[in-house]
Design an enzyme around this catalytic site. Structure first.
Site, PDB file in Angstrom:
ATOM      1  N   ASP A   1      44.209  18.581  36.273  1.00  0.00           N
ATOM      2  CA  ASP A   1      43.660  17.562  37.151  1.00  0.00           C
ATOM      3  C   ASP A   1      42.627  18.254  38.048  1.00  0.00           C
ATOM      4  O   ASP A   1      42.605  19.483  38.167  1.00  0.00           O
ATOM      5  CB  ASP A   1      44.800  16.951  37.974  1.00  0.00           C
ATOM      6  CG  ASP A   1      44.314  15.991  39.032  1.00  0.00           C
ATOM      7  OD1 ASP A   1      43.455  15.155  38.721  1.00  0.00           O
ATOM      8  OD2 ASP A   1      44.776  16.107  40.184  1.00  0.00           O
TER       9      ASP A   1
ATOM     10  N   ASP B   1      40.962  16.610  41.481  1.00  0.00           N
ATOM     11  CA  ASP B   1      41.114  16.356  42.912  1.00  0.00           C
ATOM     12  C   ASP B   1      42.481  16.817  43.400  1.00  0.00           C
ATOM     13  O   ASP B   1      43.518  16.462  42.827  1.00  0.00           O
ATOM     14  CB  ASP B   1      40.950  14.868  43.209  1.00  0.00           C
ATOM     15  CG  ASP B   1      39.513  14.396  43.015  1.00  0.00           C
ATOM     16  OD1 ASP B   1      38.716  15.169  42.447  1.00  0.00           O
ATOM     17  OD2 ASP B   1      39.186  13.270  43.427  1.00  0.00           O
TER      18      ASP B   1
ATOM     19  N   GLU C   1      39.535  15.270  47.759  1.00  0.00           N
ATOM     20  CA  GLU C   1      39.508  14.049  46.972  1.00  0.00           C
ATOM     21  C   GLU C   1      38.052  13.583  46.991  1.00  0.00           C
ATOM     22  O   GLU C   1      37.525  13.183  48.037  1.00  0.00           O
ATOM     23  CB  GLU C   1      40.430  12.978  47.570  1.00  0.00           C
ATOM     24  CG  GLU C   1      41.903  13.280  47.449  1.00  0.00           C
ATOM     25  CD  GLU C   1      42.426  13.101  46.027  1.00  0.00           C
ATOM     26  OE1 GLU C   1      41.832  12.312  45.261  1.00  0.00           O
ATOM     27  OE2 GLU C   1      43.437  13.754  45.685  1.00  0.00           O
TER      28      GLU C   1
ATOM     29  N   ARG D   1      38.557   1.104  45.643  1.00  0.00           N
ATOM     30  CA  ARG D   1      37.919   2.168  46.426  1.00  0.00           C
ATOM     31  C   ARG D   1      36.440   2.303  46.083  1.00  0.00           C
ATOM     32  O   ARG D   1      35.592   2.479  46.969  1.00  0.00           O
ATOM     33  CB  ARG D   1      38.654   3.491  46.193  1.00  0.00           C
ATOM     34  CG  ARG D   1      40.014   3.550  46.868  1.00  0.00           C
ATOM     35  CD  ARG D   1      40.766   4.818  46.508  1.00  0.00           C
ATOM     36  NE  ARG D   1      41.226   4.807  45.113  1.00  0.00           N
ATOM     37  CZ  ARG D   1      41.725   5.852  44.480  1.00  0.00           C
ATOM     38  NH1 ARG D   1      41.794   7.027  45.098  1.00  0.00           N
ATOM     39  NH2 ARG D   1      42.138   5.766  43.232  1.00  0.00           N
TER      40      ARG D   1
ATOM     41  N   SER E   1      40.114  14.137  34.856  1.00  0.00           N
ATOM     42  CA  SER E   1      40.089  13.685  36.246  1.00  0.00           C
ATOM     43  C   SER E   1      39.953  12.173  36.362  1.00  0.00           C
ATOM     44  O   SER E   1      39.209  11.539  35.613  1.00  0.00           O
ATOM     45  CB  SER E   1      38.914  14.355  36.973  1.00  0.00           C
ATOM     46  OG  SER E   1      38.793  13.865  38.284  1.00  0.00           O
ATOM     47  N   GLY E   2      40.674  11.631  37.341  1.00  0.00           N
ATOM     48  CA  GLY E   2      40.471  10.245  37.734  1.00  0.00           C
ATOM     49  C   GLY E   2      39.304  10.119  38.681  1.00  0.00           C
ATOM     50  O   GLY E   2      39.008   9.028  39.166  1.00  0.00           O
TER      51      GLY E   2
ATOM     52  N   LYS F   1      44.702  10.107  30.692  1.00  0.00           N
ATOM     53  CA  LYS F   1      44.828  11.558  30.852  1.00  0.00           C
ATOM     54  C   LYS F   1      45.709  12.141  29.747  1.00  0.00           C
ATOM     55  O   LYS F   1      45.387  13.183  29.164  1.00  0.00           O
ATOM     56  CB  LYS F   1      45.412  11.894  32.229  1.00  0.00           C
ATOM     57  CG  LYS F   1      44.433  11.716  33.382  1.00  0.00           C
ATOM     58  CD  LYS F   1      45.011  12.276  34.677  1.00  0.00           C
ATOM     59  CE  LYS F   1      43.965  12.328  35.768  1.00  0.00           C
ATOM     60  NZ  LYS F   1      44.428  13.038  36.966  1.00  0.00           N
TER      61      LYS F   1
ATOM     62  N   ASP G   1      48.922  16.912  40.425  1.00  0.00           N
ATOM     63  CA  ASP G   1      49.626  16.722  41.690  1.00  0.00           C
ATOM     64  C   ASP G   1      50.026  15.285  41.968  1.00  0.00           C
ATOM     65  O   ASP G   1      50.874  15.039  42.834  1.00  0.00           O
ATOM     66  CB  ASP G   1      48.737  17.196  42.855  1.00  0.00           C
ATOM     67  CG  ASP G   1      47.601  16.218  43.141  1.00  0.00           C
ATOM     68  OD1 ASP G   1      47.547  15.667  44.258  1.00  0.00           O
ATOM     69  OD2 ASP G   1      46.774  15.981  42.249  1.00  0.00           O
TER      70      ASP G   1
ATOM     71  N   ASN H   1      49.353   9.717  38.854  1.00  0.00           N
ATOM     72  CA  ASN H   1      48.532   9.441  37.678  1.00  0.00           C
ATOM     73  C   ASN H   1      48.474  10.630  36.708  1.00  0.00           C
ATOM     74  O   ASN H   1      47.876  10.536  35.644  1.00  0.00           O
ATOM     75  CB  ASN H   1      47.116   9.020  38.086  1.00  0.00           C
ATOM     76  CG  ASN H   1      46.358  10.133  38.781  1.00  0.00           C
ATOM     77  OD1 ASN H   1      46.927  10.881  39.583  1.00  0.00           O
ATOM     78  ND2 ASN H   1      45.077  10.253  38.494  1.00  0.00           N
TER      79      ASN H   1
END
Length: 410
Positions: free
Chosen positions: A193, A195, A202, A238, A281-282, A326, A349, A352
């Site tokens: 991941d 962020d 983030e 967001r 990554s999201g 992912k 972390d 997701n």
């Protein structure tokens, strides 16, 4: 010309043949091993096994020999040679080679800052209660965390992993359990991941600072990472707050991103080992792609922000990279590299990341939310990303060798 015939194999060792186990211990000094083997060679013996270790200046050497001639003379000369070097010598006559090593081999890594005696005691007690045996222990690192690796045999590896996860949670040390032997070696795929894992930030919150919506976005992000909100839904909400920002803001965000301590060392060492490294990554490719290029990673998968006339529209292009995506990316990268899932490692972390951590051969929760730590194979709760290397059996000395470009240490 006719092809040469394959030479016949030597006969199988006689399980009833007489053997002599020679054990020496004492202060380490040059020439001890030389003296022992030279003494044995004056009489004649075959070498069946040798183990030697030096711990804090104290040497322990064990040699299993098959006497060829007079066993009494061999015993006398070995005793004299060891004592002349200031060593304590014990000899034990027997028959046959070592007992076969038990199956169910596992590497148990215990890490703490500091690593307390109660941590090791709790892990050792669980291993013993499991009916397994600790065959060997070595230190992998002293700083910034203390890490030891236990070579265990006779274990049900999945069950031992579950049991030691409870010990880790109860004592506060980090514990990882992996199959040993060949399963510990060879190529791997490591998927991270980004962020709050590879980087300290983030990214969407950094962008939101330019839109004046940082507090709103941070609150939604926190709820999504705890698993209280659907990730895709929260991402759309967001990103909508970013509508109208000039795309040039992303350049400023890229410059402000901070790598997690140890991130560069982790990737560089993994690459020196011949491993494949991927980022999933999201967050957003506009920021993640340059990070991946700088670090030299092999694969990147991230969301992409929609841009019209040089402005962010507040929308995401294509399918959202959520927890399911992912996990799919990890499977896809493993297939591209020709690696089974058992040889993959995932690090994350947030909630997701859970699917990805579950699919991987080893799922590592890095300074993760409680829901993630509870479900991952192991957790790292120190702020140094390169400590993940210790979970893979890579020592601090080997990391330093890779850093200096010493080929003997890679």
């Amino acid at each position: 010309m006719p092809s040469p015939e394959t030479p016949p194999l030597p006969p199988q060792p006689d399980p009833r043949a007489r053997t002599l186990l020679v054990s020496l211990s004492g202060p380490d000094r040059p020439g001890v091993t030389k003296a022992v083997f030279e003494a044995a060679s004056t009489v004649g013996a075959d070498v069946l096994d040798v183990e030697q270790v030096v711990v804090r200046g104290h040497l322990a050497l064990s040699v299993l020999l098959a006497p060829v001639h007079d066993e009494n003379v061999l015993t006398d000369r070995l005793t004299r040679a060891g004592q002349a070097m200031g060593m304590h010598v014990t000899l034990s006559a027997g028959r046959g080679d070592n007992r076969p090593r038990r199956t169910g081999r596992a590497a148990v890594v215990v890490m703490g800052a500091p690593l307390e005696t109660r941590h090791v005691a709790a892990v050792a007690a669980e291993v013993a209660g499991h009916g397994a045996n600790i065959d060997r222990i070595r230190r992998l690192s002293r700083w910034p965390v203390t890490t030891v690796e236990l070579d265990v045999s006779g274990a049900d590896v999945p069950r031992l992993r579950r049991e030691l996860a409870l010990v880790s949670s109860a004592t506060g040390c980090d514990v990882a359990v992996a199959p040993a032997g060949l399963a510990r070696r060879g190529g791997r795929l490591v998927v991270m991941d980004v962020d709050s894992t590879l980087i300290q930030d983030e990214v969407i919150e950094l962008i939101a600072q330019h839109a004046g919506t940082a507090a709103e976005v941070a609150e939604v992000t926190e709820r999504a990472m705890r698993g209280e909100l659907d990730f895709a839904e929260s991402l759309h909400a967001r990103v909508a707050t970013l509508a109208g920002l000039p795309v040039s803001v992303l350049d400023e965000v890229r410059e402000s991103v901070r790598l997690t301590p140890g991130a560069r060392t982790l990737v560089r060492t993994l690459k020196s080992l011949g491993f494949t490294v991927a980022l999933v990554s999201g967050g957003f490719a506009e920021v993640v792609d340059p990070i991946g290029a700088d670090l030299g990673v092999d694969h990147v998968r991230a969301n992409r922000l929609e841009v019209r006339d040089g402005l962010l529209t507040g929308r995401v292009e294509g399918e959202v990279v959520d927890r399911a995506a992912k996990a799919s990316a990890l499977r896809e990268f493993a297939a591209l590299e020709g690696l089974p899932l058992a040889r993959t490692v995932a690090i994350g972390d947030g909630a997701n990341d859970l699917d990805m951590l579950g699919v991987a051969g080893l799922g590592v929760a890095f300074n993760a939310k409680p829901v993630v730590q509870a479900q991952a194979d192991t957790a790292v709760n120190v702020p140094y990303l390169d400590t993940v290397l210790f979970l893979l059996g890579v020592s601090r000395e080997e990391i330093e060798d890779a850093e200096t470009g010493d080929p003997a240490g890679v």
